[in-house]
Design a protein around this motif. Structure first.
Motif, PDB file in Angstrom:
ATOM      1  N   TYR A 189       0.724  -1.218  -0.009  1.00  0.00           N
ATOM      2  CA  TYR A 189       0.141   0.012   0.052  1.00  0.00           C
ATOM      3  C   TYR A 189       0.907   1.506  -0.140  1.00  0.00           C
ATOM      4  CZ  TYR A 189      -3.407   3.634   1.427  1.00  0.00           C
ATOM      5  OH  TYR A 189      -4.065   4.682   1.456  1.00  0.00           O
ATOM      6  N   VAL A 190       1.940   1.305   0.644  1.00  0.00           N
ATOM      7  CA  VAL A 190       2.545   2.323   1.005  1.00  0.00           C
ATOM      8  C   VAL A 190       3.612   2.627  -0.435  1.00  0.00           C
ATOM      9  CG1 VAL A 190       5.042   3.400   2.010  1.00  0.00           C
ATOM     10  CG2 VAL A 190       3.210   2.437   3.340  1.00  0.00           C
ATOM     11  N   ASN A 191       4.134   1.719  -1.107  1.00  0.00           N
ATOM     12  CA  ASN A 191       4.617   1.807  -2.313  1.00  0.00           C
ATOM     13  C   ASN A 191       3.513   2.315  -3.415  1.00  0.00           C
ATOM     14  OD1 ASN A 191       7.205   1.188  -1.893  1.00  0.00           O
ATOM     15  ND2 ASN A 191       6.848  -0.981  -2.099  1.00  0.00           N
ATOM     16  N   ARG A 192       2.159   1.642  -3.433  1.00  0.00           N
ATOM     17  CA  ARG A 192       1.434   2.362  -4.306  1.00  0.00           C
ATOM     18  C   ARG A 192       1.080   3.685  -4.250  1.00  0.00           C
ATOM     19  NH1 ARG A 192      -4.075   1.653  -4.017  1.00  0.00           N
ATOM     20  NH2 ARG A 192      -3.963   0.360  -2.287  1.00  0.00           N
ATOM     21  N   ARG A 193       0.891   4.180  -2.958  1.00  0.00           N
ATOM     22  CA  ARG A 193       0.508   5.712  -2.720  1.00  0.00           C
ATOM     23  C   ARG A 193       1.845   6.419  -3.137  1.00  0.00           C
ATOM     24  NH1 ARG A 193      -1.307   8.441  -2.729  1.00  0.00           N
ATOM     25  NH2 ARG A 193      -1.398   9.814  -0.936  1.00  0.00           N
ATOM     26  N   LYS A 194       2.848   6.028  -2.941  1.00  0.00           N
ATOM     27  CA  LYS A 194       4.175   6.688  -3.273  1.00  0.00           C
ATOM     28  C   LYS A 194       4.158   6.922  -4.883  1.00  0.00           C
ATOM     29  CE  LYS A 194       7.287   5.655   0.589  1.00  0.00           C
ATOM     30  NZ  LYS A 194       7.941   7.164   0.673  1.00  0.00           N
ATOM     31  N   ILE A 195       3.744   5.915  -5.518  1.00  0.00           N
ATOM     32  CA  ILE A 195       3.614   5.792  -6.877  1.00  0.00           C
ATOM     33  C   ILE A 195       2.651   6.788  -7.561  1.00  0.00           C
ATOM     34  CG2 ILE A 195       3.276   4.609  -9.217  1.00  0.00           C
ATOM     35  CD1 ILE A 195       6.167   4.276  -7.781  1.00  0.00           C
ATOM     36  N   GLN A 196       1.444   6.701  -6.727  1.00  0.00           N
ATOM     37  CA  GLN A 196       0.347   7.612  -7.209  1.00  0.00           C
ATOM     38  C   GLN A 196       0.784   9.131  -7.023  1.00  0.00           C
ATOM     39  OE1 GLN A 196      -2.637   6.007  -4.570  1.00  0.00           O
ATOM     40  NE2 GLN A 196      -3.737   4.950  -6.021  1.00  0.00           N
ATOM     41  N   GLU A 197       1.612   9.447  -5.786  1.00  0.00           N
ATOM     42  CA  GLU A 197       1.913  10.804  -5.752  1.00  0.00           C
ATOM     43  C   GLU A 197       3.104  11.185  -6.967  1.00  0.00           C
ATOM     44  OE1 GLU A 197       1.109  13.342  -3.588  1.00  0.00           O
ATOM     45  OE2 GLU A 197      -0.525  11.793  -2.580  1.00  0.00           O
ATOM     46  N   ALA A 198       3.959   9.908  -7.167  1.00  0.00           N
ATOM     47  CA  ALA A 198       4.813  10.411  -7.943  1.00  0.00           C
ATOM     48  C   ALA A 198       4.214  10.651  -9.334  1.00  0.00           C
ATOM     49  CB  ALA A 198       5.922   9.084  -7.998  1.00  0.00           C
ATOM     50  N   ALA A 199       3.326   9.848 -10.000  1.00  0.00           N
ATOM     51  CA  ALA A 199       2.543  10.100 -11.138  1.00  0.00           C
ATOM     52  C   ALA A 199       2.002  11.478 -11.148  1.00  0.00           C
ATOM     53  CB  ALA A 199       1.563   9.059 -11.312  1.00  0.00           C
ATOM     54  N   PHE A 200       1.469  11.876 -10.052  1.00  0.00           N
ATOM     55  CA  PHE A 200       0.839  13.319 -10.013  1.00  0.00           C
ATOM     56  C   PHE A 200       1.847  14.465 -10.207  1.00  0.00           C
ATOM     57  CE2 PHE A 200      -0.070  17.120  -7.728  1.00  0.00           C
ATOM     58  CZ  PHE A 200      -1.387  17.471  -7.943  1.00  0.00           C
ATOM     59  N   ASP A 201       3.207  14.257  -9.356  1.00  0.00           N
ATOM     60  CA  ASP A 201       4.146  15.158  -9.643  1.00  0.00           C
ATOM     61  C   ASP A 201       4.831  15.304 -11.116  1.00  0.00           C
ATOM     62  OD1 ASP A 201       4.122  15.861  -7.074  1.00  0.00           O
ATOM     63  OD2 ASP A 201       6.000  15.159  -6.491  1.00  0.00           O
ATOM     64  N   ILE A 202       4.775  13.933 -11.739  1.00  0.00           N
ATOM     65  CA  ILE A 202       5.230  13.880 -13.149  1.00  0.00           C
ATOM     66  C   ILE A 202       4.363  14.960 -13.958  1.00  0.00           C
ATOM     67  CG2 ILE A 202       5.457  12.353 -15.358  1.00  0.00           C
ATOM     68  CD1 ILE A 202       6.239  10.131 -13.330  1.00  0.00           C
ATOM     69  N   LYS A 203       3.221  14.970 -13.860  1.00  0.00           N
ATOM     70  CA  LYS A 203       2.243  15.530 -14.536  1.00  0.00           C
ATOM     71  C   LYS A 203       2.106  17.000 -14.353  1.00  0.00           C
ATOM     72  CE  LYS A 203      -1.253  12.746 -13.839  1.00  0.00           C
ATOM     73  NZ  LYS A 203      -2.576  12.203 -14.166  1.00  0.00           N
ATOM     74  N   GLU A 204       2.220  17.191 -12.986  1.00  0.00           N
ATOM     75  CA  GLU A 204       1.831  18.589 -12.332  1.00  0.00           C
ATOM     76  C   GLU A 204       3.151  19.521 -11.917  1.00  0.00           C
ATOM     77  OE1 GLU A 204      -1.363  20.109 -12.252  1.00  0.00           O
ATOM     78  OE2 GLU A 204      -2.053  18.143 -13.177  1.00  0.00           O
ATOM     79  N   SER A 205       4.177  18.906 -11.651  1.00  0.00           N
ATOM     80  CA  SER A 205       5.432  19.731 -11.273  1.00  0.00           C
ATOM     81  C   SER A 205       6.666  19.801 -12.331  1.00  0.00           C
ATOM     82  CB  SER A 205       5.929  19.006  -9.910  1.00  0.00           C
ATOM     83  OG  SER A 205       6.758  17.979 -10.382  1.00  0.00           O
ATOM     84  N   ARG A 206       7.506  20.661 -11.932  1.00  0.00           N
ATOM     85  CA  ARG A 206       8.670  20.549 -12.973  1.00  0.00           C
ATOM     86  C   ARG A 206       9.888  19.978 -12.501  1.00  0.00           C
ATOM     87  NH1 ARG A 206       8.792  27.199 -14.403  1.00  0.00           N
ATOM     88  NH2 ARG A 206       6.487  27.243 -15.335  1.00  0.00           N
ATOM     89  N   LEU A 207       9.726  19.131 -11.434  1.00  0.00           N
ATOM     90  CA  LEU A 207      10.791  18.226 -10.892  1.00  0.00           C
ATOM     91  C   LEU A 207      11.260  17.284 -12.035  1.00  0.00           C
ATOM     92  CD1 LEU A 207       9.306  17.311  -7.378  1.00  0.00           C
ATOM     93  CD2 LEU A 207      11.182  19.208  -7.977  1.00  0.00           C
ATOM     94  N   THR A 208      12.487  16.762 -11.986  1.00  0.00           N
ATOM     95  CA  THR A 208      12.806  15.897 -12.917  1.00  0.00           C
ATOM     96  C   THR A 208      12.583  14.425 -12.393  1.00  0.00           C
ATOM     97  OG1 THR A 208      14.980  15.510 -11.559  1.00  0.00           O
ATOM     98  CG2 THR A 208      14.904  17.359 -13.352  1.00  0.00           C
ATOM     99  N   LEU A 209      12.719  13.324 -13.191  1.00  0.00           N
ATOM    100  CA  LEU A 209      12.346  12.039 -12.661  1.00  0.00           C
ATOM    101  C   LEU A 209      13.132  11.709 -11.550  1.00  0.00           C
ATOM    102  CD1 LEU A 209      11.619  10.206 -16.158  1.00  0.00           C
ATOM    103  CD2 LEU A 209      10.066  11.338 -14.481  1.00  0.00           C
ATOM    104  N   THR A 210      14.449  12.238 -11.609  1.00  0.00           N
ATOM    105  CA  THR A 210      15.230  11.680 -10.610  1.00  0.00           C
ATOM    106  C   THR A 210      15.070  12.413  -9.342  1.00  0.00           C
ATOM    107  OG1 THR A 210      17.069  11.405 -12.000  1.00  0.00           O
ATOM    108  CG2 THR A 210      17.709  11.930  -9.742  1.00  0.00           C
TER     109      THR A 210
END
Length: 251
Positions: A189-210
């Motif tokens: 569950y924790v990993n899934r939630r982290k990936i959901q947040e990461a996917a959101f950041d990929i679309k909404e933020s200017r952060l690099t993938l790293t």
């Protein structure tokens, strides 16, 4: 300031255009700050940024004040709900509480009401939407567990041991409760939630993938990629490329 963009010598059409541009610039300046403060649950800072924006909005023609204020306040709520949806966190209570706040805002009749009720509005958004966990769907204990995870999703400290110590329960008891109520291990569950947040950041933020991988505590980029692919069926890079390709096509 908005009035700096306006000239009494221009035609009415040009004047309206400048007003719209000025309004757009004011919202673009303050809106990310308001949203950021809300997501951090920083009530005082959110009140300050929203108040500053409202003073900017007061410089548009007076007959438009009430409409613009009402649209903006309700759009803040819909944006928060949109973000919950994109992160896979939207629950019935989020939507219900958001609609309840919108119904109240829709009944405000003066700009003075909007200005004076900013503290109330910010408090309701933070506590009734952002900080809401729909305990009706979970037991109180599970609600505490999920809330703790969501509040600490960034970083690498969110381990089984850390969660059990924070909740003052044994790791075995914690695992049993979680598996019974969620039909999923707490680690998954924790990993899934982290990936959901990461996917959101990929679309909404200017952060690099790293930077995104580091933000959510993945020890290496390869581990981040493997975990992302497990839950999203694609790599972070392909996910980013597909999103922006779709986004450009839609414009």
């Amino acid at each position: 300031m908005i009035k700096e963009f306006m000239s009494p010598d221009e035609s009415n059409q040009d004047s309206q255009l400048f007003q719209l541009l000025a309004l757009k610039e004011a919202i673009e300046e303050f809106d990310p700050k308001v949203i950021s403060c809300l997501e951090k649950k920083d009530q005082m800072a959110a009140e300050h940024e929203l108040t500053e924006l409202c003073f900017q909005l007061l410089e548009i023609p007076e007959e438009d004040h009430l409409l613009i204020f009402r649209i903006y306040f309700t759009s803040l709520i819909t944006e928060i709900i949109r973000r919950f949806t994109l992160r896979g966190r939207l629950q019935t209570a989020h939507l219900g509480n958001g609609l309840a706040i919108i119904a109240i805002v829709e009944n405000w009749q003066t700009v003075a009401e909007f200005m004076s009720l900013i503290p109330w509005f910010i408090d309701k958004v933070i506590h009734d939407i952002i900080g809401c966990v729909a305990l009706i769907e979970y037991t109180p204990t599970m609600g505490r567990i999920l809330n703790l995870i969501n509040e600490n999703i960034e970083g690498s400290h969110l381990t089984l041991k850390w969660i059990s110590e924070a909740l003052e329960v044994s790791t075995s008891h914690l695992c049993n409760i979680f598996k019974t109520e969620m039909d999923e291990t707490i680690g998954s569950y924790v990993n899934r939630r982290k990936i959901q947040e990461a996917a959101f950041d990929i679309k909404e933020s200017r952060l690099t993938l790293t930077e995104i991988g580091e933000k959510y505590g993945f020890g290496s980029q390869s581990y981040f990629i493997r975990t992302f692919k497990r839950y999203m069926n694609t790599t972070p890079l392909k996910y980013k490329q597909q999103y922006f390709l779709t986004h450009v096509d839609a414009l």
